[in-house]
Design a protein around this motif. Structure first.
Motif, PDB file in Angstrom:
ATOM      1  N   ALA A  61      37.272  43.792  42.248  1.00 23.56           N
ATOM      2  CA  ALA A  61      38.758  43.261  42.181  1.00 23.56           C
ATOM      3  C   ALA A  61      39.560  44.618  41.846  1.00 23.56           C
ATOM      4  CB  ALA A  61      38.501  42.525  40.961  1.00 23.56           C
ATOM      5  N   LYS A  62      40.829  44.196  42.490  1.00 20.52           N
ATOM      6  CA  LYS A  62      41.672  45.349  42.405  1.00 20.52           C
ATOM      7  C   LYS A  62      42.020  45.689  40.964  1.00 20.52           C
ATOM      8  CE  LYS A  62      44.052  44.515  46.799  1.00 20.52           C
ATOM      9  NZ  LYS A  62      45.154  43.995  47.609  1.00 20.52           N
ATOM     10  N   PRO A 105      31.177  37.703  32.403  1.00 21.57           N
ATOM     11  CA  PRO A 105      32.009  37.193  31.912  1.00 21.57           C
ATOM     12  C   PRO A 105      33.245  38.292  31.744  1.00 21.57           C
ATOM     13  CG  PRO A 105      30.649  36.603  30.375  1.00 21.57           C
ATOM     14  CD  PRO A 105      29.828  37.344  31.552  1.00 21.57           C
ATOM     15  N   ASP A 106      34.473  37.988  31.730  1.00 23.06           N
ATOM     16  CA  ASP A 106      35.571  38.920  31.774  1.00 23.06           C
ATOM     17  C   ASP A 106      35.356  40.147  31.074  1.00 23.06           C
ATOM     18  OD1 ASP A 106      38.368  39.344  33.331  1.00 23.06           O
ATOM     19  OD2 ASP A 106      38.687  39.894  31.184  1.00 23.06           O
ATOM     20  N   ILE A 221      36.797  35.620  37.752  1.00 25.70           N
ATOM     21  CA  ILE A 221      37.919  35.943  38.290  1.00 25.70           C
ATOM     22  C   ILE A 221      38.491  35.317  39.753  1.00 25.70           C
ATOM     23  CG2 ILE A 221      39.010  38.261  39.119  1.00 25.70           C
ATOM     24  CD1 ILE A 221      36.964  39.771  38.179  1.00 25.70           C
ATOM     25  N   ASP A 222      39.672  34.766  39.313  1.00 20.09           N
ATOM     26  CA  ASP A 222      40.051  34.027  40.507  1.00 20.09           C
ATOM     27  C   ASP A 222      41.040  34.667  41.460  1.00 20.09           C
ATOM     28  OD1 ASP A 222      41.009  31.613  41.947  1.00 20.09           O
ATOM     29  OD2 ASP A 222      42.536  31.170  40.400  1.00 20.09           O
ATOM     30  N   TYR A 226      36.615  36.039  45.943  1.00 24.08           N
ATOM     31  CA  TYR A 226      35.386  35.529  44.917  1.00 24.08           C
ATOM     32  C   TYR A 226      35.224  34.244  45.306  1.00 24.08           C
ATOM     33  CZ  TYR A 226      35.281  40.209  43.140  1.00 24.08           C
ATOM     34  OH  TYR A 226      35.404  41.645  42.683  1.00 24.08           O
ATOM     35  N   HIS A 227      36.135  33.527  46.104  1.00 25.65           N
ATOM     36  CA  HIS A 227      35.891  32.230  46.405  1.00 25.65           C
ATOM     37  C   HIS A 227      34.920  32.312  47.544  1.00 25.65           C
ATOM     38  CE1 HIS A 227      40.178  31.190  44.734  1.00 25.65           C
ATOM     39  NE2 HIS A 227      39.203  31.194  43.864  1.00 25.65           N
ATOM     40  N   TYR A 228      34.701  33.236  48.275  1.00 19.68           N
ATOM     41  CA  TYR A 228      33.790  33.451  49.470  1.00 19.68           C
ATOM     42  C   TYR A 228      32.200  33.268  48.912  1.00 19.68           C
ATOM     43  CZ  TYR A 228      32.172  35.133  53.904  1.00 19.68           C
ATOM     44  OH  TYR A 228      31.427  34.994  55.307  1.00 19.68           O
TER      45      TYR A 228
END
Length: 388
Positions: A61-62, A105-106, A221-222, A226-228
Motif C-alpha cells: 500500500a502507498k 491488523p493495521d 486496508i481498503d 486488496y479487493h483482488y
C-alpha cells in the motif's frame, strides 16, 4: 522475437521505467543462472536487486511507501525476470506476499513496514500444523516443505490450525521473523533448482495473534488492489513464470534456426518444413495462453476496482493461470525437441527451460482442480470457493 505489445496506460508507462532499471539486473541473472541451481537458492545480491527495482514494494500500500501496482503490471514484471531465469522469476513472484500480509491488523502492518516497503515474505502453508493457544499468542511447532525463497526472506509464514478457531476452515498463517525459523536444505529436484524451496522448521516459537492472518481473508486496508483475491493472485504470479520461461526457450530456438545446420547434411533448421510448422504452432500456443491470461487478469481487476471480485470471474482467472502454466510447459517441450542435441546439455538454457516449466505446471495451485472448477462454472454448476 518479443511478445505482442500491450495497451499503453499510465501504469504500463510507469512499469516501463522500472524495466529500464531492471535491464542490468537481467543481464546479471542470465550470466549467473547456472550457479543458482548449484547453490539451491537465488543469492542475496539478486534479492537486493529485486528490492532496487521494486519487486517487493509493487504490491504494498502507498501509505507504507509501496507502489500499489496493478496485478497485470506485477505479472509483466515477473514475466520479464522469468525470461532471464525461471528460478529467479519464481522467487520474485513471492512479491505477491504483500497481498497476503494485507490481512494482518493495521498496527502489525505498521511494524512490518517500519523500515520501508521492501519486505521479503516466504514460507509454506501445508500441511497445516496444530498450534497451542496461550495468553501470549500461539505456540508454533512443525515442519513445512516447499518454502520457496526462504533463504532470502525477512519474514516466514507457516500454516497452522487452532482448536475452536472462530475463523472456521480457512487456513491461519503465523508470520514470524526469519531468524526464528530453521531452514532444512533438501531441495534436490530437476527443475526450478535455484528457488531454495527447502523445508522450514519451527520449534516452540510464540507468535502473537496479531501476527497471524487468515489466508484469503478480508484485508484490513481498503484500497482496490486488496479487493483482488489473494489466492487467485498467488496462482497467477506462479503461472506467469512459465510464460516467461517458454518465451526465452522459443526465442532461443528461433535464433539458432537460421544458422544451425545438421551434421547429417540436412538444410539449416529454418529451411526444414517440420521446423517451420512447429515453430508456428508453438508461437500461436504461447501468445494465445498469454493473451487469455492477461485478459482474465484485467476482467478480474475491473471487478476489484468496483469493490469485489465475483467467484465466477475468479474461477476463470484460475483457469487462465493453469492454462498458462501448462501451455508454457508444452511450448518448452516442443522447442526442446526441435533443438535436438542442443537441449541435452544440463547447463543449457533449453534443458533448464524444459525442466523449470515442468515444475511450474506441477504446482498444486495449477492442478486439475482448477480445471474442474472452471468446467463446473462454464456448465452453470455450483462451484466452491477456496483452494485449489
Amino acid at each position: 522475437m518479443n511478445a505482442s505489445p500491450e495497451k499503453i496506460t499510465p501504469e504500463t508507462c510507469a512499469l516501463a521505467a522500472s524495466w529500464a532499471n531492471l535491464s542490468p539486473l537481467l543481464v546479471e541473472i542470465r550470466a549467473r543462472r547456472s550457479e543458482f541451481g548449484r547453490a539451491q537458492k537465488v543469492p542475496e545480491e539478486i534479492i537486493e536487486g529485486f528490492k532496487r527495482v521494486g519487486v517487493y514494494r509493487a504490491m504494498v500500500a502507498k501509505r507504507f511507501g509501496g507502489e500499489e501496482r496493478t496485478p497485470a503490471d506485477f505479472c509483466r514484471l515477473i514475466e520479464r525476470i522469468s525470461e532471464a531465469d525461471g528460478s529467479a522469476g519464481w522467487v520474485a513472484s513471492f512479491g505477491d506476499g504483500a497481498r497476503y500480509l494485507a490481512a494482518l491488523p493495521d498496527d502489525t502492518l505498521c511494524k512490518v513496514y517500519a523500515n520501508g516497503p521492501d519486505v521479503v515474505l516466504a514460507g509454506a502453508l501445508f500441511p497445516l500444523q496444530p498450534a497451542k493457544r496461550t495468553s501470549d499468542g500461539f505456540v508454533v511447532n512443525g515442519v513445512w516443505p516447499f518454502a520457496s525463497g526462504s533463504p532470502g526472506a525477512d519474514l516466514i509464514g507457516v500454516g497452522i490450525t487452532v482448536e475452536d478457531d472462530p475463523t472456521g476452515e480457512l487456513p491461519r498463517v503465523a508470520v514470524m521473523p526469519a531468524e526464528k525459523v530453521t531452514i532444512r536444505p533438501n531441495w534436490d529436484v530437476i527443475g526450478l533448482r535455484g528457488t531454495g524451496s527447502h523445508d522450514v522448521v519451527v520449534s516452540d516459537v510464540i507468535v502473537p495473534e496479531e501476527w497471524t492472518l487468515i489466508r484469503g481473508g478480508p484485508p484490513t486496508i481498503d484500497v482496490p488492489l486488496y479487493h483482488y483475491p489473494s489466492v487467485a493472485f498467488a496462482a497467477q504470479a506462479h503461472a506467469i513464470v512459465g510464460i516467461g520461461i517458454a518465451r526465452s526457450a522459443l526465442d532461443e530456438v528461433v535464433a539458432m534456426a537460421g544458422s544451425r545446420a545438421s551434421i547429417t547434411g540436412a538444410p539449416v533448421m529454418a529451411e526444414r518444413g517440420y521446423i517451420q510448422l512447429e515453430i508456428a504452432r508453438a508461437e500461436a500456443m504461447l501468445r494465445s495462453a498469454r493473451s487469455f491470461f492477461y485478459e482474465a487478469t484485467e476482467e478480474l481487476w475491473m471487478e476489484a476496482l468496483k469493490g469485489a471480485a465475483t467467484l465466477g470471474t475468479t474461477t476463470l482467472m484460475r483457469l487462465a493461470a493453469t492454462n498458462a502454466a501448462r501451455q508454457g510447459a508444452e511450448v518448452c517441450r516442443i522447442v526442446g525437441g526441435l533443438a535436438g542435441t542442443e537441449a541435452l546439455d544440463t547447463n543449457s538454457n533449453l534443458a533448464r527451460a524444459m525442466c523449470d516449466s515442468f515444475v511450474v505446471a506441477q504446482h498444486a495451485a495449477l492442478n486439475e482442480g482448477t480445471l474442474q472448477s472452471a468446467g463446473r462454472f462454464l456448465l452453470q454448476r455450483a462451484i466452491q470457493p477456496g483452494f485449489p
